[in-house]
Design a protein around this motif. Structure first.
Motif, PDB file in Angstrom:
ATOM      1  N   ARG A 111      -6.449   5.836   2.501  1.00  0.00           N
ATOM      2  CA  ARG A 111      -6.922   4.450   2.548  1.00  0.00           C
ATOM      3  C   ARG A 111      -5.773   3.485   2.834  1.00  0.00           C
ATOM      4  O   ARG A 111      -5.952   2.487   3.536  1.00  0.00           O
ATOM      5  N   THR A 127       0.825  -1.208   0.000  1.00  0.00           N
ATOM      6  CA  THR A 127       0.000   0.000   0.000  1.00  0.00           C
ATOM      7  C   THR A 127       0.859   1.258   0.000  1.00  0.00           C
ATOM      8  O   THR A 127       0.544   2.238  -0.673  1.00  0.00           O
ATOM      9  N   ILE A 171      -7.659  -3.892   2.972  1.00  0.00           N
ATOM     10  CA  ILE A 171      -7.647  -3.119   1.719  1.00  0.00           C
ATOM     11  C   ILE A 171      -9.034  -3.131   1.080  1.00  0.00           C
ATOM     12  O   ILE A 171      -9.530  -2.111   0.585  1.00  0.00           O
ATOM     13  N   ALA A 225     -15.898  -0.482  -6.584  1.00  0.00           N
ATOM     14  CA  ALA A 225     -14.505  -0.027  -6.661  1.00  0.00           C
ATOM     15  C   ALA A 225     -13.538  -1.171  -6.373  1.00  0.00           C
ATOM     16  O   ALA A 225     -12.387  -1.148  -6.809  1.00  0.00           O
ATOM     17  N   VAL A 226     -13.998  -2.152  -5.607  1.00  0.00           N
ATOM     18  CA  VAL A 226     -13.176  -3.336  -5.339  1.00  0.00           C
ATOM     19  C   VAL A 226     -13.306  -4.279  -6.523  1.00  0.00           C
ATOM     20  O   VAL A 226     -14.416  -4.593  -6.960  1.00  0.00           O
ATOM     21  N   LYS A 247     -15.505   3.653  -1.083  1.00  0.00           N
ATOM     22  CA  LYS A 247     -15.745   4.416  -2.323  1.00  0.00           C
ATOM     23  C   LYS A 247     -17.101   4.013  -2.880  1.00  0.00           C
ATOM     24  O   LYS A 247     -18.004   4.802  -3.057  1.00  0.00           O
ATOM     25  N   GLY A 274     -11.536   0.063   0.473  1.00  0.00           N
ATOM     26  CA  GLY A 274     -11.992   0.260  -0.903  1.00  0.00           C
ATOM     27  C   GLY A 274     -13.500   0.322  -1.013  1.00  0.00           C
ATOM     28  O   GLY A 274     -14.046   1.065  -1.839  1.00  0.00           O
ATOM     29  N   ILE A 284      -7.645  -2.755  -5.664  1.00  0.00           N
ATOM     30  CA  ILE A 284      -8.259  -1.427  -5.729  1.00  0.00           C
ATOM     31  C   ILE A 284      -7.138  -0.402  -5.875  1.00  0.00           C
ATOM     32  O   ILE A 284      -6.008  -0.630  -5.435  1.00  0.00           O
ATOM     33  N   GLU A 285      -7.450   0.717  -6.509  1.00  0.00           N
ATOM     34  CA  GLU A 285      -6.493   1.816  -6.587  1.00  0.00           C
ATOM     35  C   GLU A 285      -6.525   2.561  -5.253  1.00  0.00           C
ATOM     36  O   GLU A 285      -7.536   3.150  -4.888  1.00  0.00           O
ATOM     37  N   LEU A 286      -5.428   2.524  -4.525  1.00  0.00           N
ATOM     38  CA  LEU A 286      -5.387   3.112  -3.190  1.00  0.00           C
ATOM     39  C   LEU A 286      -4.888   4.545  -3.209  1.00  0.00           C
ATOM     40  O   LEU A 286      -4.038   4.903  -4.022  1.00  0.00           O
TER      41      LEU A 286
END
Length: 337
Positions: free
Chosen positions: A256, A31, A289, A300-301, A296, A293, A250-252
Motif C-alpha cells: 500500500r 509511508t 494513502i 480502516a481509514v 481494506k 487504505g 491508516i496502518e500501512l
C-alpha cells in the motif's frame, strides 16, 4: 533601501523554502518509514537528494507563482518598496501558517499557504489579483488532484491485490519493501519539482518588483538557492507530520505504501509538466494513502484524523491570506510606504 529589501525578501523566501522542506518531508518518506522499507535517516537523506534534483528539472510552476497570482510589474503602477513589502508580507504569512500546522502535526499545504498569502496581500494592497489563474491553476487542481489520487490509488491497489492474491505474503511484502525505495525517490523528486519552484517564483517576483529584472525567467542562482534550501529543510525532518501520515491515517503495509507513493508522484509530474499547476504534494499523498487504505475496508481509514486534515486544508488559503494581510498593514505602518 530597495536593494536591502530585496535581500531581506530573498532571505525570508529561502526561509519559507526551508520550512517547506521540513514541513513536507513527510510527504516523500512517511509511508516508507512507517512500513520500515527505509530507516528514517536514510529516507531523509534520499528525500533531500531527490528534492534537490527535482527542483532543477523545470520552471513552469515557478512562472505561475512569479507572474500568475498578483501583478507587481512596473506597468501595474506599484512602487518598488511597496511591491517588495508585499512579497515579504506574503512570505511571512506563509511561514507563520507552516509553523502553526507543523506544530499541530497537520499535513497542510505549503503551496496553498504561499498562494493564499500572495492573494491576501494583493487584496489588501488593492493590486491586480489574477482570479482566473487562481481558479484554473489552484482551486480546480486543489479539488481534483486529491480525488484523482484517491481513485487511482484505490484502483491500482485493487489490481495489485488481485495480481498477487495467490503469492506468498512474506515474499510479496519483501519485494514491495524494496520497491518502496524507488517510489519514495519518485515522490521526493516530484516534491522538489513542485514545491521548490514555488520559492523560485517568489524570489523572481521580488526581483521584478525591485527592478532587478524585467522578465519572469528563473536565474540559475535562484534555482540552486531554492533547491538547496528545500533539501536542507527536508533533511532536518518533519517528525510530527510524519507520524500523522505514516501511522494515524491508516496502518500501512509495503504494498500500500508503494502504490500510494507511485500514484502521488505520477499526479505531481503530470500537473507540473502538462498544466503548470502548483498543486499540493500534501493533499496528493494524503488522499492516495486514504485510497489504498479504503481497499481494506472503509473503516480502516481513521476518518476523524482525515477530517482534521481536511479542516486544515480548507483553512490554509484564507488563514494565510489573513496573516499576510495583517503583516502587510503592519509593515506599511512601520515603514510609511
Amino acid at each position: 533601501m530597495e536593494t536591502a529589501l530585496v535581500v531581506v525578501v530573498v532571505v525570508f523566501a529561502l526561509g519559507f523554502d526551508y520550512t517547506n522542506g521540513f514541513h513536507d518531508a513527510a510527504n516523500a518518506i512517511a509511508t516508507s518509514v512507517s512500513t520500515r522499507a527505509l530507516t528514517p535517516r536514510i529516507a531523509l537523506l534520499m528525500a533531500a537528494a531527490f528534492n534537490l534534483l527535482g527542483a532543477l528539472l523545470g520552471t513552469e510552476v515557478a512562472k505561475t507563482i512569479g507572474s500568475g497570482i498578483i501583478d507587481l510589474s512596473s506597468e501595474a503602477g506599484i512602487g518598488t518598496e511597496q511591491g517588495l513589502i508585499m512579497v515579504l508580507s506574503a512570505v511571512v504569512g506563509a511561514i507563520c501558517w507552516n509553523l502553526i500546522t507543523w506544530w499541530q502535526g497537520l499535513p497542510s499545504s505549503s503551496s496553498h499557504a504561499l498562494i493564499g498569502a500572495l492573494t491576501g496581500v494583493g487584496v489588501v494592497a488593492g493590486v491586480t489579483v489574477h482570479w482566473q489563474v487562481i481558479l484554473d491553476k489552484v482551486v480546480i487542481p486543489m479539488v481534483v488532484s486529491p480525488l484523482v489520487g484517491f481513485a487511482l490509488a484505490f484502483l491500482l491497489m485493487v489490481a495489485v491485490l488481485w495480481i498477487f492474491k495467490n503469492s506468498s505474503p512474506h515474499r510479496v511484502t519483501r519485494r514491495f519493501r524494496i520497491a518502496q525505495t524507488a517510489s519514495a525517490a519518485g515522490m521526493a523528486l516530484g516534491h522538489g519539482l513542485q514545491d521548490a519552484q514555488k520559492t523560485m517564483g517568489v524570489i523572481v517576483l521580488a526581483l521584478v518588483a525591485g527592478n532587478f529584472q524585467q522578465t519572469t525567467d528563473i536565474p540559475l542562482w535562484v534555482k540552486l538557492a531554492a533547491a538547496s534550501a528545500i533539501s536542507l529543510g527536508t533533511y532536518s525532518g518533519g517528525w510530527r507530520i510524519m507520524r500523522t501520515l505514516g501511522r494515524k491515517v491508516i496502518e500501512l503495509d509495503p504494498a500500500r505504501g508503494f502504490v500510494a507513493e507511485t500514484v502521488a508522484a505520477s499526479v505531481l509530474y503530470t500537473t507540473a509538466f502538462a498544466f503548470q499547476a502548483p498543486i499540493s504534494t500534501t493533499h496528493t499523498i494524503t488522499s492516495s494513502i486514504m485510497g489504498v487504505g479504503a481497499t481494506k475496508r472503509l473503516s480502516a481509514v481513521r476518518w476523524g484524523v482525515a477530517g482534521n486534515i481536511a479542516v486544515a486544508w480548507v483553512l490554509t488559503i484564507p488563514a494565510a491570506a489573513a496573516v499576510a494581510g495583517i503583516v502587510y498593514l503592519a509593515l506599511r505602518g512601520v515603514t510609511g510606504v
